[in-house]
Write an enzyme that holds these catalytic residues in place. Structure first.
Site, PDB file in Angstrom:
ATOM      1  CG  HIS A  19       0.342   1.850  20.875  1.00 12.52           C
ATOM      2  ND1 HIS A  19       0.526   3.021  21.580  1.00 12.52           N
ATOM      3  CD2 HIS A  19      -0.915   1.426  21.191  1.00 12.52           C
ATOM      4  CE1 HIS A  19      -0.558   3.286  22.289  1.00 12.52           C
ATOM      5  NE2 HIS A  19      -1.457   2.345  22.054  1.00 12.52           N
ATOM      6  CD  GLU A  20      -2.826  -1.854  19.738  1.00 11.73           C
ATOM      7  OE1 GLU A  20      -3.155  -2.515  20.737  1.00 11.73           O
ATOM      8  OE2 GLU A  20      -3.362  -0.752  19.444  1.00 11.73           O
ATOM      9  CG  HIS A  23      -2.014  -1.700  25.004  1.00 11.06           C
ATOM     10  ND1 HIS A  23      -1.998  -0.892  26.121  1.00 11.06           N
ATOM     11  CD2 HIS A  23      -2.237  -0.867  23.952  1.00 11.06           C
ATOM     12  CE1 HIS A  23      -2.200   0.364  25.766  1.00 11.06           C
ATOM     13  NE2 HIS A  23      -2.341   0.404  24.457  1.00 11.06           N
TER      14      HIS A  23
END
Length: 422
Positions: A19-20, A23
């Site tokens: 997920h990170e 980003h």
């Protein structure tokens, strides 16, 4: 217990890392400075510094974050009167600002900071050696670093590399990238499940293999046969076939078989088994499998899509049929699911990973401030207004959203503890 804990940490770690990283990757592509990429929370265990980003491993193996320049959770750490030490480059500009007592700079210049601007004009001033008669101003290099109080070294955040300086579409893509990566992880995980299972089970009415002591094999049914009807009732797919067979436990039943181009009638007596307190019929057959690589890849997409449809239907029912805390699950519920999955081996764990990843992606798109969906909503508002909200208003909305999430997390966790431990 140990295996469950390790599995939980690994599964949770993969979810957060993927997920990170979404980003992180799109922020870097947009020219946004990522000051820190952390796996875990709490005190730092390990740090690796590069020219732009510091990668840290923190002691609590739950969660993680990407620290992008200019966001509300990325404030400068200085306080007026704070003692720091400076290191200058060959242009006599500050290259390192040490605010930590854990590290010493070679030939560092001690300075009691009074004012600073590390966003636009890039300078700081203060008193040398704490002597208030020696006020000194230093220019700060655009690529200077700060050593924070815990010893973590990160870049300063000039305005041109801050999040808000990127184009709107780049910020929207950066905000969406986390959930997007979770969707991609679900697709890959489901495809890996199919690969480990040796192929994709077909949903047709074709017989694949037989279980031990199969009554279907004993009756003369062969692998590759298509069961087109049970007791005269047409069975066009595997679900309809299983449903019809279950209706005849212990009863001699006529099966219509298509073998190559021939139609045959075979009588089979389904074995009676107890399932969920009811007697059902089984004949000991398994669906056929497609072993092609293309089928495995397609399964990753179709399984993810089917789960997404079910998840959205469940969310809709929460609003139309009434909200219940039992419909939600927090870390305790995830731990319980992980414990069950670990008992059945690697395939079950990967299947759980896919399920959780898709859930995480959907939940993060909820239009709640502090979640990625809330940030995207603010991006849409900015596009309509042609003007972004002030940092103060955005900060207040984020704080409200964060408070709501924390309250919900406490309620869900307590409810999970009661459900799974009492």
């Amino acid at each position: 217990m140990v295996i469950t804990i390790l599995t939980f940490i690994i599964v949770f770690g993969i979810l957060v890392l993927v997920h990170e990283f979404g980003h992180f990757y799109f922020a870097k592509k947009a020219g946004i400075l990522v000051r820190e990429f952390s796996i875990g929370m709490g005190p730092k265990v390990f740090a690796h510094e590069t020219d732009t980003t510091t990668y840290t491993l923190r002691i609590l193996p739950l969660g993680g974050y990407v620290r992008m320049a200019g966001l509300e959770d990325d404030e400068e750490e200085f306080k007026p009167g704070q003692i720091v030490s400076l290191q200058l480059d060959h242009n006599n500009q500050v290259s390192v600002i040490n605010a930590s007592q854990k590290k010493l700079l070679f030939n560092g210049i001690p300075l009691q900071i009074s004012k600073w601007d590390l966003t636009d004009e890039l300078w700081l001033e203060g008193y040398l050696n704490g002597d208030d008669s020696q006020l000194k101003r230093y220019q700060v290099s655009h690529d200077a670093s700060i050593i924070e109080e815990d010893g973590t070294k990160i870049r300063i955040a000039p305005r041109d590399v801050q999040f808000q300086s990127a184009k709107l579409w780049q910020r929207m893509l950066t905000n969406f990238a986390g959930p997007m990566n979770n969707f991609l992880l679900a697709i890959v995980a489901f495809a890996l499940v199919a690969l480990l299972q040796g192929g994709v089970y077909q949903t047709t009415n074709q017989v694949g293999t037989f279980t031990a002591n199969s009554v279907a094999r004993q009756a003369g049914i062969k692998s590759g046969d298509r069961i087109v009807a049970v007791a005269g009732k047409k069975t066009k797919n595997w679900q309809a076939l299983a449903q019809e067979i279950s209706r005849y436990p212990g009863k001699k039943t006529q099966f219509t078989i298509k073998r190559q181009h021939q139609i045959k009638q075979i009588w089979v007596t389904p074995r009676s088994e107890q399932q969920n307190g009811k007697k059902v019929g089984v004949i000991g057959i398994e669906a056929s499998q497609n072993h092609s690589f293309a089928a495995i890849i397609v399964y990753g997409f179709t399984a993810s899509w089917n789960l997404l449809v079910e998840l959205l239907a469940a969310i809709k029912s929460m609003f139309t049929q009434g909200f219940n805390l039992n419909d939600l699950g927090g870390p305790v519920a995830i731990y319980s699911y992980t414990s069950q999955a670990a008992k059945y081996g690697l395939t079950s764990v990967i299947n759980l990973l896919a399920f959780l990843s898709l859930n995480l992606g959907v939940v993060n798109l909820f239009p709640i401030p502090a979640l990625d969906g809330g940030k995207l909503l603010l991006n849409v508002v900015e596009a309509i207004r042609r003007k972004s909200l002030s940092s103060e208003k955005e900060g207040i909305l984020t704080l409200i959203g964060f408070g709501f999430l924390m309250l919900l997390m406490i309620l869900v966790t307590w409810n999970d503890i009661q459900r799974y431990f009492f």
